[in-house]
Design a protein around this motif. Sequence first.
Motif, PDB file in Angstrom:
ATOM      1  N   UNK A   1      10.799   1.608  -4.113  1.00  0.00           N
ATOM      2  CA  UNK A   1      10.121   1.942  -5.367  1.00  0.00           C
ATOM      3  C   UNK A   1       9.541   3.357  -5.312  1.00  0.00           C
TER       4      UNK A   1
ATOM      5  N   UNK B   1      -1.068   5.514 -18.560  1.00  0.00           N
ATOM      6  CA  UNK B   1      -2.503   5.837 -18.516  1.00  0.00           C
ATOM      7  C   UNK B   1      -3.067   6.128 -19.907  1.00  0.00           C
TER       8      UNK B   1
ATOM      9  N   UNK C   1       7.411  -5.085 -11.024  1.00  0.00           N
ATOM     10  CA  UNK C   1       6.778  -4.041 -10.216  1.00  0.00           C
ATOM     11  C   UNK C   1       7.278  -4.095  -8.774  1.00  0.00           C
ATOM     12  N   UNK C   2       7.901  -5.214  -8.436  1.00  0.00           N
ATOM     13  CA  UNK C   2       8.512  -5.298  -7.102  1.00  0.00           C
ATOM     14  C   UNK C   2      10.019  -5.076  -7.248  1.00  0.00           C
TER      15      UNK C   2
ATOM     16  N   UNK D   1      -5.585  -0.687 -12.737  1.00  0.00           N
ATOM     17  CA  UNK D   1      -5.428   0.262 -13.854  1.00  0.00           C
ATOM     18  C   UNK D   1      -6.294   1.499 -13.595  1.00  0.00           C
TER      19      UNK D   1
ATOM     20  N   UNK E   1      -7.283   2.559 -10.729  1.00  0.00           N
ATOM     21  CA  UNK E   1      -6.681   3.252  -9.579  1.00  0.00           C
ATOM     22  C   UNK E   1      -5.515   4.161  -9.988  1.00  0.00           C
ATOM     23  N   UNK E   2      -4.841   3.794 -11.094  1.00  0.00           N
ATOM     24  CA  UNK E   2      -3.684   4.585 -11.522  1.00  0.00           C
ATOM     25  C   UNK E   2      -4.069   5.896 -12.193  1.00  0.00           C
ATOM     26  N   UNK E   3      -5.345   6.063 -12.501  1.00  0.00           N
ATOM     27  CA  UNK E   3      -5.784   7.362 -13.011  1.00  0.00           C
ATOM     28  C   UNK E   3      -5.863   8.356 -11.849  1.00  0.00           C
TER      29      UNK E   3
ATOM     30  N   UNK F   1      -6.995  10.611  -9.059  1.00  0.00           N
ATOM     31  CA  UNK F   1      -8.147  10.562  -8.153  1.00  0.00           C
ATOM     32  C   UNK F   1      -8.025   9.438  -7.156  1.00  0.00           C
ATOM     33  N   UNK F   2      -8.877   9.497  -6.164  1.00  0.00           N
ATOM     34  CA  UNK F   2      -8.901   8.452  -5.121  1.00  0.00           C
ATOM     35  C   UNK F   2     -10.073   7.542  -5.473  1.00  0.00           C
ATOM     36  N   UNK F   3      -9.788   6.371  -5.990  1.00  0.00           N
ATOM     37  CA  UNK F   3     -10.822   5.486  -6.517  1.00  0.00           C
ATOM     38  C   UNK F   3     -11.279   4.462  -5.498  1.00  0.00           C
TER      39      UNK F   3
ATOM     40  N   UNK G   1      -7.916   2.496   0.984  1.00  0.00           N
ATOM     41  CA  UNK G   1      -6.532   2.020   1.140  1.00  0.00           C
ATOM     42  C   UNK G   1      -6.488   0.508   1.339  1.00  0.00           C
TER      43      UNK G   1
ATOM     44  N   UNK H   1      -7.090  -1.380  -1.875  1.00  0.00           N
ATOM     45  CA  UNK H   1      -5.915  -1.337  -2.758  1.00  0.00           C
ATOM     46  C   UNK H   1      -4.893  -2.392  -2.313  1.00  0.00           C
ATOM     47  N   UNK H   2      -4.710  -2.517  -1.001  1.00  0.00           N
ATOM     48  CA  UNK H   2      -3.796  -3.550  -0.487  1.00  0.00           C
ATOM     49  C   UNK H   2      -4.325  -4.935  -0.904  1.00  0.00           C
TER      50      UNK H   2
ATOM     51  N   UNK I   1      -3.605  -5.514  -4.595  1.00  0.00           N
ATOM     52  CA  UNK I   1      -2.182  -5.833  -4.814  1.00  0.00           C
ATOM     53  C   UNK I   1      -1.909  -7.298  -4.479  1.00  0.00           C
TER      54      UNK I   1
END
Lengths: 329, 160
Positions: free
Chosen positions: A161, A289, B34-35, B112, B114-116, B118-120, B123, B126-127, B130
Amino acid sequence: MSKGLSRRSFLRGSMAAGAAIAASTIPGVVSARDDSTQLATLLDISKCIGCEACVEACEEVNGHKYPNPQKPFPKMFPPRVPVADWTDKKDVTDRLTPYNWLYIQRAIVDVNGEETEINIPRRCMHCVNPPCVKLCPFGSAQQQDNGLSRIDPDICMGGAKCKLVCPWKIPERQTGVGMYLDVLPSLAGNGAFYKCDRCYERVAQGELPACIEVCPEDVQTIGPRDEILKEAHTLAKEMNGYIYGKEENGGTNTFYVSPVPFDKLNASVDIGPGMPHLKPVKDTMADANNIAAAMVIAPLAGVAAAAGKFYKLTRTEDVSKGGTQNDKK
Amino acid sequence: MTKNSSHASRIGQKSAKWIYGLTMFFLVLSGFGQMPLYKRYYIADIPGLKWVSDFYITHYLHYLAAIVFLGFISYKITDYLLAFRKTHLITLSGYIRGVWITGIVFSGACLVINNFTGKWFSDSFIIFLDLAHTGFVMLLFITAVYCKISKKKWIMARVG
């Protein structure tokens, strides 16, 4: 092309040491010690002589992170799942591979009426908002506070991906390594992906990435993004040149400055698997976004709709009751 | 309740079921999109379904379906609190499904953000997000199948 430790690479290593000493005195080299600031690199490609010292330095410094796959590979299901095996092609340096995270892309273009070779060191652009990181379903692609993005091969499933969402298709797969071997080796995943991690361990220790440190022509400069961007603009103005990487994909942390327009370079370079283009790239994360704001509005609309319905219902019932009472009178 | 309002209520319930079902269908379709599964397992080879292997399309579709879903659940919660709370109780299976949906919404909202740019988040968080997002979906799916088979409702009329 051989990547063994030749006399050529020894000489380059010596040049690297010299360059490293020289770099510390060059005003354009900005300290990379602050790990909370987004760091960007500036590449003055008019200086690049294509000596591949950076390519060799990259291997020397990052070689221990290269894949070491188990063979035979698990039988893939369905059989159409492609096996990507670079173990017999570790010496390839004319494209990106899991064993070569940086290569020199060559273009022959007309500069002031003269046919000129322009050499472009190509590797991950380290996007400001990297889709490979943000859209990885397993969190194996990660972005650090200093803006560099990297893939953790130990938790990468090799689903591709990251490569498919990358506008430049940078990450490269090696089958036979990674987490999929411990999960469902035949049914899900297919190795791990590899790309430039901008020497994150070295940067964390306040050192320069190997490719920058070793370059005998000081092609690259690294530093805080805003400062490096200013330098890129100054340099572009001086050479009446062009910048690539500032707007691409919403902004990257790699700025190429060239005396030749990038559409001309793009038309001249070899483009294909492991050989990224130099085309303009729209912000790939922007579409989704931009509609995210509606996720805040939607619940409010839902509440308003239900409240409106309730108000209408109670009013109807009041009118109905009132009507009944009037009838009784 | 008048005859007209009762008829309107039945239509409303049917519409709600359709909206919920369709939204869930598109959320699950785009969520699993998404996978990297659809291309590998020939789903994208089905005529007319090539788009399901485009991660940007499924990502956008997931956002659109999430917007409808958030509006829908907010509507249903407010509707219950205003119109049904005095006459109906939320069942145990309703509460369980509510917990799973809360988990999906919370983890989804974080992803959502996190997708903006920057580092929100860290790590490891985030895992966790998910895995939690997928995990809550699986739990909701299992609970929903159980509730469908055993005819468990979200709410039931108060007795007495």
